[in-house]
Design an enzyme around this catalytic site. Structure first.
Site, PDB file in Angstrom:
ATOM      1  N   GLU A   1       0.886  -1.170   0.000  1.00  0.00           N
ATOM      2  CA  GLU A   1       0.000   0.000   0.000  1.00  0.00           C
ATOM      3  C   GLU A   1       0.918   1.212   0.000  1.00  0.00           C
ATOM      4  O   GLU A   1       1.435   1.597   1.046  1.00  0.00           O
ATOM      5  CB  GLU A   1      -0.896   0.002   1.240  1.00  0.00           C
ATOM      6  CG  GLU A   1      -1.860  -1.154   1.333  1.00  0.00           C
ATOM      7  CD  GLU A   1      -2.877  -1.189   0.213  1.00  0.00           C
ATOM      8  OE1 GLU A   1      -3.020  -0.183  -0.525  1.00  0.00           O
ATOM      9  OE2 GLU A   1      -3.523  -2.236   0.052  1.00  0.00           O
TER      10      GLU A   1
ATOM     11  N   CYS B 295      -2.609   8.612   2.833  1.00  0.00           N
ATOM     12  CA  CYS B 295      -2.215   8.276   1.456  1.00  0.00           C
ATOM     13  C   CYS B 295      -3.330   8.589   0.476  1.00  0.00           C
ATOM     14  O   CYS B 295      -3.086   8.721  -0.715  1.00  0.00           O
ATOM     15  CB  CYS B 295      -1.893   6.792   1.331  1.00  0.00           C
ATOM     16  SG  CYS B 295      -0.610   6.290   2.428  1.00  0.00           S
TER      17      CYS B 295
HETATM   18  C1  SIN Z   1      -3.421   5.474   4.593  1.00  0.00           C
HETATM   19  O1  SIN Z   1      -3.282   6.673   4.607  1.00  0.00           O
HETATM   20  O2  SIN Z   1      -2.478   4.725   4.316  1.00  0.00           O
HETATM   21  C2  SIN Z   1      -4.717   4.803   4.951  1.00  0.00           C
HETATM   22  C3  SIN Z   1      -5.848   5.696   4.934  1.00  0.00           C
HETATM   23  C4  SIN Z   1      -7.164   4.979   5.182  1.00  0.00           C
HETATM   24  O3  SIN Z   1      -7.225   3.806   5.579  1.00  0.00           O
HETATM   25  O4  SIN Z   1      -8.164   5.632   4.951  1.00  0.00           O
END
Ligand code: SIN
Length: 478
Positions: free
Chosen positions: A251, A285
């Site tokens: 991820e 992210c």
């Molecule tokens: C992330 O920022 O890696 C995860 C964000 C989310 O689960 O909404």
């Protein structure tokens, strides 16, 4: 049980790891030390590997129903400890307590989901090519898993990986972020209390990730790597996993477009952007990184956005009126400031700047007239900074939205049904929010395309990442 004290430990084979070397965890709000954690060295990693390998023999034999029951107990324990876990998270990560409480529920949601999914790891009977053969597939656990998790969601990024691994029957060795190891330690204690086997979930805390992780990646015992973090680090981890051909889920970074078309409901679009941009102070992210606004809506949208952003309170996450806590560290703030300065130097306009205290706090900022020449267009901002670009045609904005290496999340606002269909099909992203700024949910597949990653987390897909398909070709006995 006390989840966290002043002195804490890495956890190996169900026990606290004793070590002379300690990591000090600081509160990003004021840089004060919160607690220490014993550092796991290579000996700890070797013992964790042995324990995981031994545990795998037990875990894979354990009926799915039993693994599901253990996960349900873990789920309940996480919820029972919501207040303690949330406060701890706010202290070590900085996010407002309201968001920390929401994250505890989000994290527990993955455990609940995979407790339910544990009993659904179905194989198949394949219509055979011959009347004398039966062709079937069965699902088996991949084996020992190494997980590396970030600081921005100190609980949820762990449960999103550990729960499906356990549901599938895979022991898990976790290296949490050195910024937020306390949440990970609290989770492992609750998991052991819920009935996890000693080697089923182990936590190795370190301030030297490369030294700890290298032998684990080199080991053939580790069959799967699951990582959430930057694309740069993800690429290195993939390269190091190549020798032993590990399964990998990645991820990685995003660069989300957030497109406001001319038919959009401006009020709804602003409300969506407030979530997609300002959740966790922009440190996600899936944060809206490039906000494309149609020229016909630009004035109304900018005015409404400034009004909404002006209400945000930046401060200590423990204060009840705080909307945005500090950034995680000085490096994060320096990076965001560089991105703003570079954009301004190249012609962007700063149309709004809020207030923030000193230290790691960052004032919410809105930039207009951002262009592809600027660093802010290409890098993850990871701060409460809106970067706006004005556009005038659908095909052009889709081209711009797609013309980056990342492909994690995208958002768009439109009330034109045909346009909604066209744009949803054309965006090269793993997840698309349509008239919605909050898309993350344990029941939905989270993940990206292109350089944003491999595989999916959550949903039914999340369990498959920890399962192998074995094909059985059986010839009937005469
Ligand atoms: C992330 O920022 O890696 C995860 C964000 C989310 O689960 O909404």
């Amino acid at each position: 049980m006390t989840l966290i004290t002043e002195q804490n430990h890495s956890w190996v084979n169900g026990s606290p790891w004793q070590s002379q070397r300690q990591l000090t965890v600081h509160n990003p709000t004021n840089e004060e030390p919160i607690a220490t954690v014993s550092i796991a060295d290579n000996e700890a990693a070797a013992q964790a590997l042995n324990a995981a390998q031994t545990c795998f023999d037990t875990l894979k034999q354990r009926p799915a129903q039993q693994r599901a029951e253990v996960l349900m107990r873990w789920y309940q324990l996480i919820l029972d400890n919501e207040a303690v876990l949330a406060e701890l998270m706010t202290k070590e990560q900085g996010k407002p307590l309201r968001e920390a409480k929401a994250e505890v529920k989000y994290a527990a949601g993955f455990v609940q989901w995979f407790a339910e999914e544990a009993r659904r790891a179905y194989g198949e009977v394949i219509p055979s090519h011959s009347s004398s053969h039966q062709l079937t597939t069965i699902k088996q656990p991949v084996g020992v898993v190494l997980g590396i998790t970030p600081w921005n969601f100190p609980l949820a990024m762990i449960t999103r990986k550990v729960a499906p691994a356990y549901a599938a029957g895979c022991p898990f060795i976790l290296k949490p972020s050195e910024e937020t190891p306390l949440s990970a330690i609290a989770l492992v204690k609750l998991a052991l209390q819920a009935g996890f086997e000693d080697g089923a979930f182990q936590v190795l805390v370190t301030d030297d990730a490369e030294a700890l992780v290298a032998p684990l990646l080199a080991s053939p015992v580790v069959r799967k790597l699951t990582f959430t973090g930057s694309t740069l680090v993800g690429k290195k981890l993939l390269a190091h996993s190549a020798d032993t051909v590990k399964r990998a889920s990645m991820e990685l970074g995003g660069n989300a477009p957030f497109i406001v078309f001319s038919s959009a409901d401006v009020e709804e679009a602003v409300a969506g952007l407030m979530v997609a941009k300002f959740r966790n102070g922009g440190q996600t992210c899936v944060a809206a990184n490039r906000v494309f606004v149609h020229q016909d809506r630009q004035e109304a949208f900018t005015d409404a956005l400034i009004e909404a952003v002006d209400k945000l309170v930046v401060g200590d996450g423990l204060e009840s009126d705080t909307d945005i806590g500090p950034l995680i560290n000085a490096k994060a703030k320096d990076k965001a400031q560089h991105l703003i300065e570079d954009a301004l130097a190249q012609g962007a306009q700063r149309v709004y700047q809020g207030a923030a205290g000193a230290g790691h706090f960052m004032a919410p900022t809105i930039l207009l007239d951002v262009t592809e020449k600027m660093d802010i267009y290409h890098q993850e901002i990871f701060a409460p900074v809106v970067s706006m670009i004005v556009f005038d045609d659908e095909q052009g904005v889709i081209r711009q939205a797609n013309a980056v290496h990342e492909g994690l999340a995208a958002y768009f606002y439109s009330q034109d049904v045909s346009q909604i269909h066209r744009v949803a099909m054309a965006l090269e992203y793993g997840m698309v929010g349509i008239n919605e700024g909050a898309i993350s949910n344990p029941v939905a597949p989270f993940g990206g395309v292109k350089q944003s990653g491999l595989g999916r987390e959550g949903a039914k897909e999340g369990l498959q990442e920890f399962l192998e398909t074995k094909y059985l070709c059986q010839k009937f006995l005469e």
